[in-house]
Design an enzyme around this catalytic site. Sequence first.
Site, PDB file in Angstrom:
ATOM      1  N   ARG A 156     -10.446  -0.203  14.798  1.00 11.71           N
ATOM      2  CA  ARG A 156     -10.422   0.442  13.489  1.00 11.71           C
ATOM      3  C   ARG A 156     -11.453  -0.318  12.663  1.00 11.71           C
ATOM      4  NH1 ARG A 156      -4.679   1.303  10.385  1.00 11.71           N
ATOM      5  NH2 ARG A 156      -5.045  -0.869   9.817  1.00 11.71           N
TER       6      ARG A 156
ATOM      7  N   LYS B 132       0.843  -1.202   0.000  1.00 12.48           N
ATOM      8  CA  LYS B 132       0.000   0.000   0.000  1.00 12.48           C
ATOM      9  C   LYS B 132       0.883   1.259   0.000  1.00 12.48           C
ATOM     10  CE  LYS B 132      -0.375  -0.217   5.046  1.00 12.48           C
ATOM     11  NZ  LYS B 132      -1.149  -0.822   6.148  1.00 12.48           N
TER      12      LYS B 132
ATOM     13  N   MET C 221      11.664  24.184   0.254  1.00 15.06           N
ATOM     14  CA  MET C 221      10.765  23.315  -0.499  1.00 15.06           C
ATOM     15  C   MET C 221      11.527  22.347  -1.413  1.00 15.06           C
ATOM     16  SD  MET C 221       7.466  24.355  -2.823  1.00 15.06           S
ATOM     17  CE  MET C 221       6.500  25.061  -1.514  1.00 15.06           C
TER      18      MET C 221
ATOM     19  N   TYR D  39      16.131  30.396   4.994  1.00 10.58           N
ATOM     20  CA  TYR D  39      15.022  31.187   5.535  1.00 10.58           C
ATOM     21  C   TYR D  39      15.126  31.312   7.048  1.00 10.58           C
ATOM     22  CZ  TYR D  39      12.675  30.526   1.032  1.00 10.58           C
ATOM     23  OH  TYR D  39      12.351  30.518  -0.286  1.00 10.58           O
TER      24      TYR D  39
HETATM   25  C1  LIG Z   1      -0.371  -1.845   6.776  1.00 11.37           C
HETATM   26  C2  LIG Z   1      -0.976  -3.127   7.233  1.00 11.37           C
HETATM   27  C3  LIG Z   1      -0.165  -4.267   7.447  1.00 11.37           C
HETATM   28  C4  LIG Z   1       1.352  -4.232   7.381  1.00 11.37           C
HETATM   29  O1  LIG Z   1       1.870  -3.671   8.566  1.00 11.37           O
HETATM   30  P1  LIG Z   1       3.446  -3.639   8.854  1.00 11.37           P
HETATM   31  O2  LIG Z   1       3.519  -3.295  10.293  1.00 11.37           O
HETATM   32  O3  LIG Z   1       4.034  -2.591   7.989  1.00 11.37           O
HETATM   33  O4  LIG Z   1       3.969  -4.994   8.560  1.00 11.37           O
HETATM   34  C5  LIG Z   1      -0.811  -5.456   7.750  1.00 11.37           C
HETATM   35  N1  LIG Z   1      -2.162  -5.517   7.859  1.00 11.37           N
HETATM   36  C6  LIG Z   1      -2.952  -4.448   7.694  1.00 11.37           C
HETATM   37  C7  LIG Z   1      -4.423  -4.583   7.842  1.00 11.37           C
HETATM   38  C8  LIG Z   1      -2.394  -3.217   7.378  1.00 11.37           C
HETATM   39  O5  LIG Z   1      -3.179  -2.142   7.229  1.00 11.37           O
END
Ligand SMILES: *Cc1c(COP(=O)(O)O)cnc(C)c1O
Length: 395
Positions: free
Chosen positions: A158, A57, A335, A287
Amino acid sequence: MLSHQETQNLAAQRHYDTYAWCSQRAWIEIDIAALSHNVRHLRRLLSPRTQLMAVVKADAYGHGAITVAQAALEAGASWLGVATVPEGIQLRESGIDAPILILGATHTKEQIQAIAEWQLQPTLCSPQQALIFSTALETIKNPFPLPVHIKLDTGMSRLGTDWEQAAEFVQLVQGLPQLQIASIYSHLATADSEDTTVMKQQQARFESAIAQLKALGITAPCLHLANSAATMGDRSLHYDMVRVGLAIYGLYPAPHLHHTVNLRSVLQVKARVTQVKTITAGTGVSYGHTFVAPNTMRIAVLGIGYADGVPRNLSNQIQVLVRGQKVAQIGNITMDQMMLDVSNIPDIQAGEVVTLLGKEGESEISANDWAEKLNTISWEILSGFKHRLPRVALM
Ligand SMILES: *Cc1c(COP(=O)(O)O)cnc(C)c1O
């Protein structure tokens, strides 16, 4: 299909990919050998029947999703995990045909249509969502039952249905001919902590839900619970599959997990020196003049800044590797640029390449070093790198 915004995001990404060849001020190098090493060594912790899902992801935690997904599959991963529908489509468009689980929630008709069309697999978090999917799939006359993944909330608060309602939820989904349960899973809230109390409580809840289902004659085809930390820390959490993100990128979720497996960092951030100059004592830099030269010194300008994903709050706090030596970053990070104190680097010239994250000789600077300074976690540092930094795969 895709929303206007999602289409624009994909187009923006293609633009950056197309013109990467002339963007030579700063870039990210991806060490494919290190990634393969990590996947293979993580696999060794698993029994042969446990599958490894590579979590890619957020553009593979900033590493570039397509390259990482292909390499991870080759090295022994058999599933991919993404957060959103467009992330899944991007992998399919590149020709990847491995199963892809969308870890985030999806609800709209457009999302469901895209999921069916691109053969992605959604997470179902609630009975209402299951009914929405069922109706939408009926409307579009989807020819086959869609594989879906049941998400239980065992303590993360969650996504997911409360573990105590698992039986009702699963029975409802089983009664919907458009859907077919491919797995049941949950997510751990404290797997990277040395105190395992909460994690063990979540595991007990997960197993209790599964036992309830079993008593009703329902066996799930696949159970999964572990993220990186749980995969590395406790084999009893592996079940049929583990979902590994951070560890495949070569970072440890917590220091106490260092001994469990040998990981190699995959990502390096590089930038070019664009100008070198000498400034005299009392001269302010960048800056706000948060750095003032205490004596005559030589400084170098680098072509990378906070719009590339180097957090501005690191100003005056980090070091950068130049010819294997650590030199101080000085003044506020801007930036697109930042300055270094190169007084101790003889003859440094514009064009020279330096390392912000990564290894030069025996010296290494990791995303964890930045994270500690910012009171955050390496996940946030890695996923914060922007698309205008081209990803270069080193084979
Ligand atoms: C992001 C995620 C993972 C992976 O987590 P890591 O700690 O990076 O290994 C696994 N399961 C779900 C549901 C996630 O959202």
